[in-house]
Design a protein around this motif. Structure first.
Motif, mmCIF file in Angstrom:
data_model
loop_
_atom_site.group_PDB
_atom_site.id
_atom_site.type_symbol
_atom_site.label_atom_id
_atom_site.label_comp_id
_atom_site.label_asym_id
_atom_site.label_seq_id
_atom_site.Cartn_x
_atom_site.Cartn_y
_atom_site.Cartn_z
ATOM 1 N N GLY A 32 0.723 -1.270 0.000
ATOM 2 C CA GLY A 32 0.000 0.000 0.000
ATOM 3 C C GLY A 32 0.741 1.302 0.000
ATOM 4 O O GLY A 32 0.204 2.312 -0.434
ATOM 5 N N TRP A 33 1.971 1.336 0.556
ATOM 6 C CA TRP A 33 2.653 2.618 0.652
ATOM 7 C C TRP A 33 2.948 3.173 -0.750
ATOM 8 O O TRP A 33 3.384 2.431 -1.617
ATOM 9 C CB TRP A 33 3.945 2.469 1.464
ATOM 10 C CG TRP A 33 4.792 3.715 1.455
ATOM 11 C CD1 TRP A 33 5.952 3.920 0.783
ATOM 12 C CD2 TRP A 33 4.510 4.926 2.144
ATOM 13 N NE1 TRP A 33 6.426 5.188 0.996
ATOM 14 C CE2 TRP A 33 5.550 5.835 1.829
ATOM 15 C CE3 TRP A 33 3.472 5.352 2.979
ATOM 16 C CZ2 TRP A 33 5.581 7.129 2.333
ATOM 17 C CZ3 TRP A 33 3.521 6.633 3.476
ATOM 18 C CH2 TRP A 33 4.561 7.497 3.158
ATOM 19 N N PRO A 34 2.735 4.487 -0.987
ATOM 20 C CA PRO A 34 2.233 5.518 -0.073
ATOM 21 C C PRO A 34 0.729 5.752 -0.186
ATOM 22 O O PRO A 34 0.213 6.749 0.320
ATOM 23 C CB PRO A 34 2.985 6.754 -0.552
ATOM 24 C CG PRO A 34 3.042 6.576 -2.037
ATOM 25 C CD PRO A 34 3.206 5.084 -2.264
ATOM 26 N N LEU A 35 0.011 4.850 -0.852
ATOM 27 C CA LEU A 35 -1.412 5.072 -1.121
ATOM 28 C C LEU A 35 -2.273 4.798 0.098
ATOM 29 O O LEU A 35 -3.335 5.410 0.261
ATOM 30 C CB LEU A 35 -1.861 4.204 -2.303
ATOM 31 C CG LEU A 35 -1.041 4.415 -3.595
ATOM 32 C CD1 LEU A 35 -1.517 3.471 -4.685
ATOM 33 C CD2 LEU A 35 -1.129 5.864 -4.053
ATOM 34 N N ILE A 36 -1.831 3.889 0.962
ATOM 35 C CA ILE A 36 -2.497 3.691 2.257
ATOM 36 C C ILE A 36 -1.435 3.586 3.343
ATOM 37 O O ILE A 36 -0.303 3.160 3.093
ATOM 38 C CB ILE A 36 -3.406 2.443 2.281
ATOM 39 C CG1 ILE A 36 -2.586 1.161 2.009
ATOM 40 C CG2 ILE A 36 -4.560 2.578 1.312
ATOM 41 C CD1 ILE A 36 -3.357 -0.120 2.249
ATOM 42 N N GLU A 58 -5.024 2.133 7.124
ATOM 43 C CA GLU A 58 -6.056 2.344 6.115
ATOM 44 C C GLU A 58 -6.181 1.108 5.222
ATOM 45 O O GLU A 58 -5.278 0.281 5.144
ATOM 46 C CB GLU A 58 -5.708 3.565 5.247
ATOM 47 C CG GLU A 58 -5.661 4.872 6.024
ATOM 48 C CD GLU A 58 -5.028 6.000 5.224
ATOM 49 O OE1 GLU A 58 -5.243 7.164 5.588
ATOM 50 O OE2 GLU A 58 -4.312 5.713 4.232
ATOM 51 N N THR A 59 -7.305 1.002 4.545
ATOM 52 C CA THR A 59 -7.534 -0.129 3.649
ATOM 53 C C THR A 59 -7.930 0.386 2.269
ATOM 54 O O THR A 59 -8.475 1.476 2.125
ATOM 55 C CB THR A 59 -8.636 -1.055 4.181
ATOM 56 O OG1 THR A 59 -9.845 -0.301 4.344
ATOM 57 C CG2 THR A 59 -8.244 -1.658 5.518
ATOM 58 N N ARG A 60 -7.619 -0.420 1.277
ATOM 59 C CA ARG A 60 -8.014 -0.145 -0.106
ATOM 60 C C ARG A 60 -8.008 -1.472 -0.843
ATOM 61 O O ARG A 60 -7.162 -2.325 -0.595
ATOM 62 C CB ARG A 60 -7.060 0.858 -0.763
ATOM 63 C CG ARG A 60 -7.468 1.232 -2.182
ATOM 64 C CD ARG A 60 -6.482 2.191 -2.834
ATOM 65 N NE ARG A 60 -6.504 3.510 -2.238
ATOM 66 C CZ ARG A 60 -5.977 4.598 -2.818
ATOM 67 N NH1 ARG A 60 -5.390 4.485 -4.011
ATOM 68 N NH2 ARG A 60 -6.011 5.761 -2.223
#
Length: 483
Positions: A265-269, A273-275
């Motif tokens: 996930g980094w840097p988007l979550i 956080e979850t996605r």
């Protein structure tokens, strides 16, 4: 505060360490420079100082004959044998670049060492003013590392986010962690080796079962991606699950259960956080503890720790004991809290004792202490006392409370370590209170610097970790104080 978890049965488990009291650790006065055997019978364990005046012992391994090898970030591989530090290094890496958090880092021993004498190291170097990471293989003969062989190189690195732990898995493959080189989106770029866990054969070739081995648009060495700065990896006994410790942005430090080919996930979550299509950590820490090396304890010297995951921490200045059920954390306890400073390396010796190191020569966070850095050992005392009971509790997904993300708090968390609490500068970075702004003092320039970082100065990029509004609020805080 962390939860102290699980009442321990004396007949089955070691008593809770820290509940006995901090006086236990007073027995380790550095000036003695020797094992401290003169302790009270009521003490549960002893911490010995094995060596001092070191420069960030970053990784520790043991050979089959119980010889210890450890790296110093300055570029030396050192030998500790029969209770003594051998004066001559096994290797001096001349091309190492030891700037800030970079230098000689990870070390691993081949699972077939008794036949091949292979030892692996990772270190930073520079080419054309670029900071890079390289992994090399050597043979250990006559107390010297010889016959160097390149495993992998040209991995983008940076003064802060460069990894790099090395660990052989149960599959006999070498796992290598890398940081995002302070360029966050590299962690999502499958053509880059930065911000990843890599998996290679012992000679550096690509295993055919790697997740991207048949993908011509991705680096075939990649095992998992979307990582910010992994500082520790280990495999859980019995299950073979891989776990890692990872630095987050302004808190959000993570423990992750790693699965082949997945995106963390980094840097988007971050911060739990979850996605869709991305994996959240099994636990995250805010405020930051600065997690470093982790290791599963499987020895007999401390039977109560068997199966537990031990985690060294830098900012937290402690060892955290994590109790797991398969891939879930069900409890935790903090040990050695603020007793020795920042803790970096952590491993279990063939004697079942716990070996660890300090990391005080760590600008700007670490403050050098007399006689530091240290190589330390934790061992049981001769006699154990009746357990002190503590109420059971289960750890949540977050430890501690998050500071409000106001402009002042964000500045103090992210910027003050280098630029000073009052913006008057430190040895690491210049003051904001004068008119000498090397990279521009206008709002647009400051936003760019905070968002993208300044790699050659070791300044991290905060885009992704902070919202546009939060970055603008920091700029407003800086310029208001300046004026």
């Amino acid at each position: 505060m962390y939860n102290i978890v699980n009442a321990l049965d004396l007949n089955k488990k070691l008593p809770l360490w820290l509940a006995i009291g901090a006086f236990i650790f007073g027995i380790t006065a550095f000036n003695n420079r020797k094992s401290h055997s003169k302790v009270s019978e009521s003490d549960l364990f002893i911490v010995d100082t094995l060596a001092g005046d070191l420069i960030v012992p970053w990784g520790i391994i043991f050979l089959p004959d119980r010889t210890m090898l450890f790296t110093e970030r300055s570029g030396n591989v050192r030998i500790y044998r029969n209770g003594k530090l051998v004066s001559a290094p096994a290797l001096r890496v001349k091309e190492v670049n030891p700037s800030r958090k970079m230098g000689l880092l990870g070390i691993a021993v081949h699972p077939g060492y008794s036949k091949n004498n292979f030892v692996y190291i990772s270190y930073n170097y520079k080419t054309d003013n670029r900071a890079l990471l390289r992994v090399m293989r050597y043979q250990f003969r006559n107390d010297t590392l010889v016959q160097p062989r390149l495993i992998i190189e040209n991995i983008d690195a940076n003064a802060n986010h460069t990894g790099s732990r090395l660990k052989f898995g149960p599959d006999q493959k070498l796992y290598i962690t890398t940081g995002d080189a302070d360029r966050p989106m590299l962690a999502q770029d499958l053509k880059s080796l930065s911000g990843k866990i890599l998996r290679v054969n012992d000679d550096g070739s690509i295993p055919p079962d790697n997740p991207f081995a048949r993908n011509d648009t991705a680096r075939k060495e990649i095992w998992s991606y979307g990582h910010r700065n992994i500082q520790g990896i280990d495999f859980q006994p019995v299950t073979g699950f891989l776990f890692c410790s990872e630095h987050g942005p302004a808190g959000g430090d993570e423990i992750n259960h790693i699965t082949k080919g997945l995106n963390y996930g980094w840097p988007l979550i971050h911060h739990g956080e979850t996605r869709q299509g991305m994996v959240a950590p099994i636990i995250q820490y805010t405020p930051s503890i600065g997690p470093s090396e982790l290791v599963f304890y499987q020895a007999n010297a401390f039977p109560g720790l068997k199966g537990n995951l031990l985690l060294a921490s830098l900012r937290g200045e402690s060892i955290t004991r994590l109790m797991l059920s398969k891939n879930q954390i069900i409890g935790q306890e903090v040990l050695l809290k603020q007793s020795y400073g920042r803790l970096r390396a952590l491993t279990v010796g063939p004697d079942g004792y716990i070996y660890f190191s300090t990391s005080q020569i760590d600008p700007p966070e670490g403050k050098i202490r007399p006689g530091y850095d240290l190589l330390l050992r934790l061992r049981p005392a001769r006699k154990r006392v009746q357990a002190i009971k503590a109420s059971s509790a289960v750890s949540g997904t977050q430890t501690g409370s998050t500071l409000p993300r106001t402009s002042g708090n964000l500045y103090q968390q992210l910027c003050a370590g280098c630029h000073g609490k009052n913006q008057d500068g430190t040895e690491t970075a210049k003051s904001f209170r004068d008119d000498i702004w090397e990279y521009g003092s206008g709002k647009k320039d400051i936003i760019k610097n905070i968002s993208e970082g300044i790699a050659e100065k070791g300044m991290p990029a905060w885009q992704g970790a902070l919202s546009k509004k939060e970055i603008e609020s920091i700029v407003a805080y800086i310029t208001a104080q300046k004026n």
